[in-house]
Design a protein around this motif. Structure first.
Motif, PDB file in Angstrom:
ATOM      1  N   GLY A  12      35.161  42.230  34.959  1.00  0.00           N
ATOM      2  CA  GLY A  12      35.023  43.611  34.118  1.00  0.00           C
ATOM      3  C   GLY A  12      35.341  43.732  32.872  1.00  0.00           C
ATOM      4  N   ALA A  33      36.431  45.839  27.945  1.00  0.00           N
ATOM      5  CA  ALA A  33      36.298  46.485  29.407  1.00  0.00           C
ATOM      6  C   ALA A  33      35.539  47.641  29.375  1.00  0.00           C
ATOM      7  CB  ALA A  33      37.300  46.195  30.492  1.00  0.00           C
ATOM      8  N   VAL A  74      43.315  40.891  36.759  1.00  0.00           N
ATOM      9  CA  VAL A  74      42.229  41.137  35.820  1.00  0.00           C
ATOM     10  C   VAL A  74      42.357  40.469  34.528  1.00  0.00           C
ATOM     11  CG1 VAL A  74      40.989  42.714  34.247  1.00  0.00           C
ATOM     12  CG2 VAL A  74      41.337  43.475  36.665  1.00  0.00           C
ATOM     13  N   ILE A 112      38.278  49.774  36.407  1.00  0.00           N
ATOM     14  CA  ILE A 112      38.220  48.539  36.844  1.00  0.00           C
ATOM     15  C   ILE A 112      38.079  48.465  38.411  1.00  0.00           C
ATOM     16  CG2 ILE A 112      38.981  45.955  37.074  1.00  0.00           C
ATOM     17  CD1 ILE A 112      40.308  46.517  34.244  1.00  0.00           C
TER      18      ILE A 112
END
Length: 454
Positions: free
Chosen positions: A289, A429, A283, A31
């Motif tokens: 992502g 992701a 995240v 990521i």
């Protein structure tokens, strides 16, 4: 019965092991790595053009009728924010600080700065490679830019994303949110959880029946109101502790690199834990992502992928740099961060210590509204994943099932559901990051052409 419990225990252990891997070093490196690669490839455009993005957002409230799409660029961002501004901004930030110390907030900021480039690239690809379905609506997202951008040999990757997104949608985007909302309302106002679940089900049903236009319309009004209200309350907390802010920021930065200073809720915090939980919760909050937000941006009324990409990247900026920072700073300046309390109660303690009698209700109401809008945003993401897998005819059936599942979150044990959904969230992701890396030349080319023409 005992055999079933053993099966569930074994399954839970297996999913837990997968979860530990997908949210481990490889995922966090992936990521941050893809985000940093895109940031450098875009020559830091995502950071340098924040004012331009806000101007495009403001002008995109009422686009002209000649643009393709169903919802305005502004409402596309609000729909995206409706899913990202949620429990992660309240409970997620608190958990990151509890487990990783104040330094976790620093790593959340770093994740957001590179995540802006990721979110930008996602939206550019979503608009560039979107399709029009049998009902004349524009649809897009990772599964479509994988199929149309990478070719038929990669379609299995798009299918994998859609499967992961569908499972995650029913968990992290539905039952988990209902559970969080019901618990907060019950703890603060004494309303039985099932009653809250049924009310949420009715409200969600009334919105979902209208499709993306109704979701976007509600999000366009509710998201700005709830975000501004929560930020205002947080700013009051910070204003009443204004003398503590410089030392709090110094503690956050110092704790990010010095484990000795990060001995709060979890004694023995290391620099790695600060990075891990700061990145993971960052995240989880802004979803940069994961590939969820571009599904909403694909429906925007725009003929220019880059313009929508600029608007889209503000989602990460608003979610993490503004809203999460307010929560994190309030927890640190109030001194609540080392109280031993975790999750949403930690944020409530921070607000309540400064605003007695008001702090807890403010956090509870914010959590309820954030959770409700997250359900709306994720219902659309999940719907488009189901549509990709089973076609347009599956939409009505999906909406009925999604609505009926809402109150289940108030009565079921969600430990396994949360674990599975969190795992599927991370699994989303993987195909998305692969696609963004492979399609980066397209993103760079479109960006250069756009800015050279300006």
């Amino acid at each position: 019965m005992e055999t079933m419990q053993q099966i569930l225990a074994t399954l839970s252990d297996w999913v837990g092991a997968v979860n530990g891997f997908v949210w481990g070093v490889p995922m966090l490196v992936g990521i941050l790595g893809v985000g940093l690669f895109l940031t450098i490839g875009l020559r830091f455009m995502s950071v340098l053009n924040i004012p331009t993005a806000f101007r495009l957002l403001w002008s995109g409230r009422n686009p002209d009728g000649e643009r393709a799409g169903e919802i305005s660029p502004f409402n596309a961002l609000m729909t995206s924010l409706s899913a990202t501004i949620g429990t992660g901004n309240i409970a997620g930030v608190a958990t990151a600080i509890f487990l990783g110390g104040p330094g976790a907030l620093f790593w959340m900021w770093c994740t957001a700065l590179v995540g802006m480039a990721t979110k930008y690239a996602e939206a550019v690809c979503a608009v560039k490679f979107r399709e029009t379905d049998d009902q004349g609506n524009h649809i897009g997202g990772p599964m479509y830019y994988i199929k149309n951008g990478l070719g038929k040999n990669w379609m299995w990757l798009g299918t994998a994303f859609a499967v992961f997104g569908t499972i995650a949608g029913f968990g992290i985007g539905n039952t988990v949110q209902t559970n969080s909302v019901a618990d907060a309302i019950n703890a603060t106002f004494g309303v039985p959880p099932l009653v809250s679940g049924l009310v949420i089900m009715v409200l969600v049903g009334l919105v979902l029946i209208g499709g993306v236009k109704r979701i976007a319309e509600v999000a366009g009004k509710l998201v700005p109101f709830m975000a501004i209200s929560y930020v205002a309350a947080g700013l009051i907390v910070l204003a009443l502790n204004i003398t503590e802010i410089p030392s709090a920021i110094a503690l956050i930065v110092h704790s990010a690199f010095n484990p000795e200073a990060a001995l709060g809720g979890a004694a023995g915090v290391t620099m790695w834990l600060a990075i891990r939980f700061g990145v993971a919760r960052g995240v989880f909050s802004n979803e940069a992502g994961l590939g969820s937000a571009p599904i909403a941006h694909a429906a925007a009324k725009t003929n220019n992928p880059v313009e929508q990409g600029l608007v889209a990247m503000l989602g990460t900026f608003i979610d993490t740099i503004i809203v999460c920072s307010i929560t994190g700073l309030a927890i640190v300046v109030s001194g609540a961060w080392d109280s031993g309390v975790n999750g949403a109660p930690l944020t409530a303690l921070a607000f309540g210590s400064v605003l007695p009698g008001l702090g807890e209700p403010i956090v509870a109401i914010a959590l309820a509204v954030f959770g409700f809008t997250t359900i709306l945003g994720w219902s659309y993401y999940c719907e488009k994943c189901v549509q990709y897998l089973f076609g347009v005819k599956s939409i009505k059936v999906f909406r009925v099932i999604f609505i009926l599942v809402v109150p289940v979150g108030t009565i079921a044990s969600l430990d396994f559901i949360w674990l599975l959904a969190d795992t599927m969230n991370a699994m989303m992701a993987i195909p998305n990051l692969i696609a963004l890396a492979l399609l980066s030349p397209v993103v760079f080319k479109l960006t250069r052409e756009f800015f050279s023409s300006k």
